[in-house]
Motif scaffolding. Structure first.
Motif, short mmCIF file in Angstrom:
data_model
loop_
_atom_site.label_atom_id
_atom_site.label_comp_id
_atom_site.label_asym_id
_atom_site.label_seq_id
_atom_site.Cartn_x
_atom_site.Cartn_y
_atom_site.Cartn_z
N GLU A 103 -37.39 33.69 50.09
CA GLU A 103 -37.83 35.08 49.93
C GLU A 103 -39.35 35.17 50.08
O GLU A 103 -39.87 36.03 50.81
N HIS A 104 -40.06 34.26 49.42
CA HIS A 104 -41.52 34.27 49.49
C HIS A 104 -42.03 33.97 50.89
O HIS A 104 -42.99 34.58 51.35
N LYS A 105 -41.36 33.03 51.58
CA LYS A 105 -41.78 32.68 52.94
C LYS A 105 -41.61 33.88 53.88
O LYS A 105 -42.45 34.15 54.73
N LEU A 106 -40.51 34.59 53.70
CA LEU A 106 -40.25 35.75 54.55
C LEU A 106 -41.26 36.86 54.27
O LEU A 106 -41.80 37.47 55.20
N LEU A 107 -41.55 37.08 53.00
CA LEU A 107 -42.51 38.12 52.63
C LEU A 107 -43.91 37.79 53.15
O LEU A 107 -44.67 38.68 53.49
N GLU A 108 -44.21 36.52 53.20
CA GLU A 108 -45.52 36.08 53.70
C GLU A 108 -45.72 36.50 55.16
O GLU A 108 -46.80 36.87 55.57
N LYS A 109 -44.61 36.49 55.93
CA LYS A 109 -44.67 36.88 57.34
C LYS A 109 -44.87 38.39 57.51
O LYS A 109 -45.28 38.85 58.56
N PHE A 110 -44.50 39.15 56.49
CA PHE A 110 -44.60 40.61 56.58
C PHE A 110 -45.74 41.13 55.71
O PHE A 110 -45.65 42.22 55.17
N LYS A 111 -46.80 40.35 55.60
CA LYS A 111 -47.91 40.72 54.72
C LYS A 111 -48.58 42.03 55.16
O LYS A 111 -48.86 42.90 54.35
N PHE A 112 -48.81 42.16 56.47
CA PHE A 112 -49.48 43.36 56.99
C PHE A 112 -48.61 44.60 56.73
O PHE A 112 -49.09 45.64 56.28
N TYR A 113 -47.34 44.44 57.00
CA TYR A 113 -46.37 45.53 56.79
C TYR A 113 -46.39 45.96 55.32
O TYR A 113 -46.41 47.16 55.00
N GLU A 114 -46.43 44.98 54.43
CA GLU A 114 -46.43 45.25 53.00
C GLU A 114 -47.71 45.99 52.58
O GLU A 114 -47.66 46.93 51.79
N THR A 115 -48.86 45.55 53.15
CA THR A 115 -50.14 46.18 52.83
C THR A 115 -50.15 47.63 53.32
O THR A 115 -50.61 48.53 52.61
N LEU A 116 -49.61 47.85 54.52
CA LEU A 116 -49.55 49.19 55.09
C LEU A 116 -48.65 50.10 54.24
O LEU A 116 -49.01 51.23 53.90
N ARG A 117 -47.52 49.56 53.87
CA ARG A 117 -46.55 50.32 53.05
C ARG A 117 -47.18 50.70 51.72
O ARG A 117 -47.09 51.84 51.28
N ASP A 118 -47.89 49.75 51.13
CA ASP A 118 -48.53 49.99 49.85
C ASP A 118 -49.68 50.99 50.00
O ASP A 118 -49.87 51.86 49.14
N GLY A 119 -50.42 50.86 51.12
CA GLY A 119 -51.54 51.76 51.37
C GLY A 119 -51.08 53.21 51.47
O GLY A 119 -51.73 54.12 50.95
N ILE A 120 -49.95 53.43 52.13
CA ILE A 120 -49.40 54.79 52.27
C ILE A 120 -49.00 55.31 50.88
O ILE A 120 -49.27 56.45 50.54
N GLU A 121 -48.41 54.44 50.10
CA GLU A 121 -47.98 54.83 48.75
C GLU A 121 -49.18 55.21 47.88
O GLU A 121 -49.12 56.15 47.10
N GLU A 122 -50.28 54.46 48.05
CA GLU A 122 -51.49 54.70 47.25
C GLU A 122 -52.12 56.05 47.57
O GLU A 122 -52.92 56.56 46.80
N MET A 123 -51.79 56.61 48.73
CA MET A 123 -52.37 57.90 49.12
C MET A 123 -51.68 59.07 48.42
O MET A 123 -52.11 60.21 48.56
N SER A 124 -50.62 58.79 47.72
CA SER A 124 -49.86 59.86 47.07
C SER A 124 -50.29 60.07 45.62
O SER A 124 -50.09 59.18 44.78
N PRO A 125 -50.87 61.24 45.29
CA PRO A 125 -51.22 61.50 43.89
C PRO A 125 -49.98 61.51 43.00
O PRO A 125 -50.05 61.16 41.83
N THR A 126 -48.83 61.88 43.59
CA THR A 126 -47.58 61.91 42.81
C THR A 126 -47.25 60.50 42.31
O THR A 126 -46.83 60.32 41.18
N LYS A 127 -47.45 59.51 43.19
CA LYS A 127 -47.16 58.13 42.81
C LYS A 127 -48.10 57.68 41.70
O LYS A 127 -47.69 57.02 40.75
#
Lengths: 274, 322
Positions: free
Chosen positions: B239-263
């Protein structure tokens, strides 16, 4: 003669009252013995796994509630079905399932052996019991400790901490490793050294390196660790860890506010207040 | 300051005559009362069940009595988070939009600005008046919650719980403030009042529903029921190895979430109300210390939007047009 008839009638009545549930219980849910033996070797502070077969011999579907009863002080027991913690199972007619019974022994056990029972309670109230006995194996015993009260880490960073393992048994323990249970998306970078060999009474230290993803929201988390080899497993320890938010995001936001503030002031100076 | 306060007072009077505002306010307060009363009843039922068990065990002569379960009475406000997220934001947007649009439509904006009132003073007055209204609504909801928990739940809140609850209502106020400022800013920037309101609602939908959903649904582990990794039979290492490969995707996903005042509002509120586990042992200030990034995420966008509103209003020449 009359007395004999009355006694006979009472015996028949008693048999009629007591008979069906026992017969039915045997028919409905046959609780098999474990794969090898009903007696298990348990390591102080360790965990032993027993496999139990449960079969529904009834013609109807049944639900069974599983419970470990009369456990000696300090002992814990729980059931796993296909790797998931379970307390109830559902069995179709003639269906059989293999359940794992995990027995956790305390680090200090006064007796050398003991017994407890597993209670199978069917949804219609019929109960059956399965006795389990265990013997304490003092040859292999493992203790795990850590001096850390609480860890603090910033998200997106790595941290390391030491875990001490002591061989409290009578025999040498080879290729001792750690099982580290981390919160979701955290990663275990490494454990140094990877494996340890400890003589009786000897202790060793393993350094654990973990990294927290940058996407981790701030909060309180727990890392669970236990030491193990093929002979012994230690009890599990929990290390509380506090994740704090990285300031880089905050600097960007504060910087943006300041830029807009300066631009607004300059804008008002240029165009004047109206 | 006198001019600012006069404008603020007029804002409050106008809002109390606005039927749409009053309708949404009624809905919000009704939902608040219902959710808090139900939450308080839940607390009371837990207390009653516990007391009955204790009495029963005592009657059997048992001395080893179970401890009181964790009631967490402040979680009675959990439903309020959702209502503020929807109706509270809608209420604030309508207030913000009508603050500018009503003056423009009635021609009073021209009249006010022909007097010795600066444009920024007008905006400040509008903001002050509407913030007072929002503060009143938040205070009223808070009072209803405190009374319900005490009267229905029969629970006296500890000092820490009172502070946590107070901070939660402050966060709700800050969340509504963001949408109020967004409503005012867009009404100033967009000439057409209806278009401005439509745009505000679209932005709200994106910030309150689309962005948080991106965070939830685009999470790799949420791709299959029961968890992607568990269903694929992966170990934690895999699981960790797979997530490591999708680091950019994860950062982007989190970045979009951080833009939401609701969140941000949801995260800090759930931590304060103990809805999210892991904050039970923290003091209210410690929770704020841990969640300061969410507090910043709630306040900074409002400040930036307000500065934009100042600049946009200063140079609008079509402001006198009806």
């Amino acid at each position: 003669m009359k007395t004999a008839k009355i006694i006979s009638a009472l015996i028949i009545l008693t048999l009629l009252l007591l008979g069906p549930p026992f017969t039915f219980m045997t028919m409905a849910a046959e609780v098999g013995t474990t794969e090898l033996s009903a007696n298990y070797l348990v390591v102080p502070g360790g965990e032993t796994i027993a496999k139990i077969k449960v079969e529904n011999k009834d013609i109807k579907l049944h639900h069974f509630n599983l419970q470990a009863t009369e456990l000696p002080e300090g002992f814990k027991a729980y059931f796993l079905l296909e790797g998931k913690l379970t307390e109830t199972i559902e069995l179709n007619p003639s269906d059989k399932r293999l359940i794992e019974l995990h027995i956790e022994a305390p680090l200090k056990v006064l007796k050398d052996s003991g017994t407890f029972k597993i209670k199978f309670l069917r949804e219609d109230g019929i109960e059956s019991f399965m006795p389990i006995s265990f013997t304490i194996n003092h040859d292999f015993a493992l203790e795990i400790t850590n001096g850390i009260k609480k860890l603090e880490i910033m998200n997106g960073k790595s941290t390391s901490f030491d875990i001490a393992v002591t061989n409290t048994g009578n025999k040498e323990l080879k290729t001792l490793g750690l099982k580290v249970d981390l919160p979701y998306k955290w990663s275990l970078e490494n454990v140094i050294p990877d494996k340890l060999t400890l003589k009786p009474g000897e202790n060793g230290v393993l350094k654990v390196n973990v990294s927290v993803p940058s996407t981790q929201a701030a909060g309180n988390f727990v890392i669970k660790i236990k030491s193990f080899n093929e002979d012994a497993t230690s009890s599990e320890i929990s290390i509380p860890i506090k994740v704090i938010a990285s300031a880089s995001y905050a600097w960007w936001v504060i910087g943006l506010v300041l830029v807009f503030g300066v631009v607004t002031i300059l804008y008002f100076r240029k165009h004047g207040r109206r | 300051m006198n001019a600012t306060w006069n404008i603020a007072r007029k804002e409050i009077t106008d809002a109390l005559r606005n039927k749409l505002f009053l309708t949404i306010l009624g809905m919000l307060l009704t939902l608040t009362v219902v959710s808090v009363v139900l939450g308080a009843y839940q607390v009371r039922m837990t207390v009653d069940n516990y007391n009955n068990s204790i009495n029963f065990l005592k009657s059997l002569g048992k001395a080893d009595l179970p401890p009181m379960p964790n009631l967490n009475p402040i979680s009675a406000s959990k439903g309020f988070v959702n209502y503020i997220g929807m109706l509270g934001a809608l209420l604030a947007m309508i207030l913000g939009n009508s603050a500018i649009v009503k003056e423009r439509r009635s021609g009073t904006l021209k009249l006010i600005l022909s007097r010795r009132v600066f444009r920024d003073t007008l905006l400040n007055g509008k903001l002050l008046g509407n913030l007072t209204l929002l503060a009143g609504i938040t205070l009223l909801s808070g009072v209803i919650t405190f009374i319900s928990v005490f009267a229905i739940g029969k629970v006296v809140l500890s000092g820490g719980d009172v502070v946590r609850m107070g901070l939660f209502f402050l966060m709700s106020f800050l969340y509504m403030t963001f949408f109020l400022v967004l409503g005012i800013t867009l009404a100033v920037m967009v000439g057409n009042g209806n278009k401005a309101l439509l745009l505000t609602v679209i932005i709200w939908l994106v910030l309150a529903f689309v962005f948080p959903q991106i965070g939830e649904t685009m999470d790799m582990d949420n791709q299959l029921p029961g968890g992607f990794f568990a269903q694929m039979g992966m170990t934690r290492d895999q699981e960790h190895k797979l997530l490591e490969k999708f680091k950019f995707y994860e950062t982007l996903r989190d970045g979009i979430e951080e833009m939401s005042p609701t969140k941000h509002y949801e995260r800090i509120s759930f931590a304060l109300l103990n809805v999210k586990p892991g904050f039970e042992k923290n003091t209210p200030t410690e929770v704020l210390g841990l969640k300061w990034i969410n507090l910043l995420g709630l306040t900074a966008p409002s400040i930036i939007l307000w500065l934009i509103a100042y600049m946009a209003f200063l140079r609008r020449e079509d402001i006198y047009q009806n």
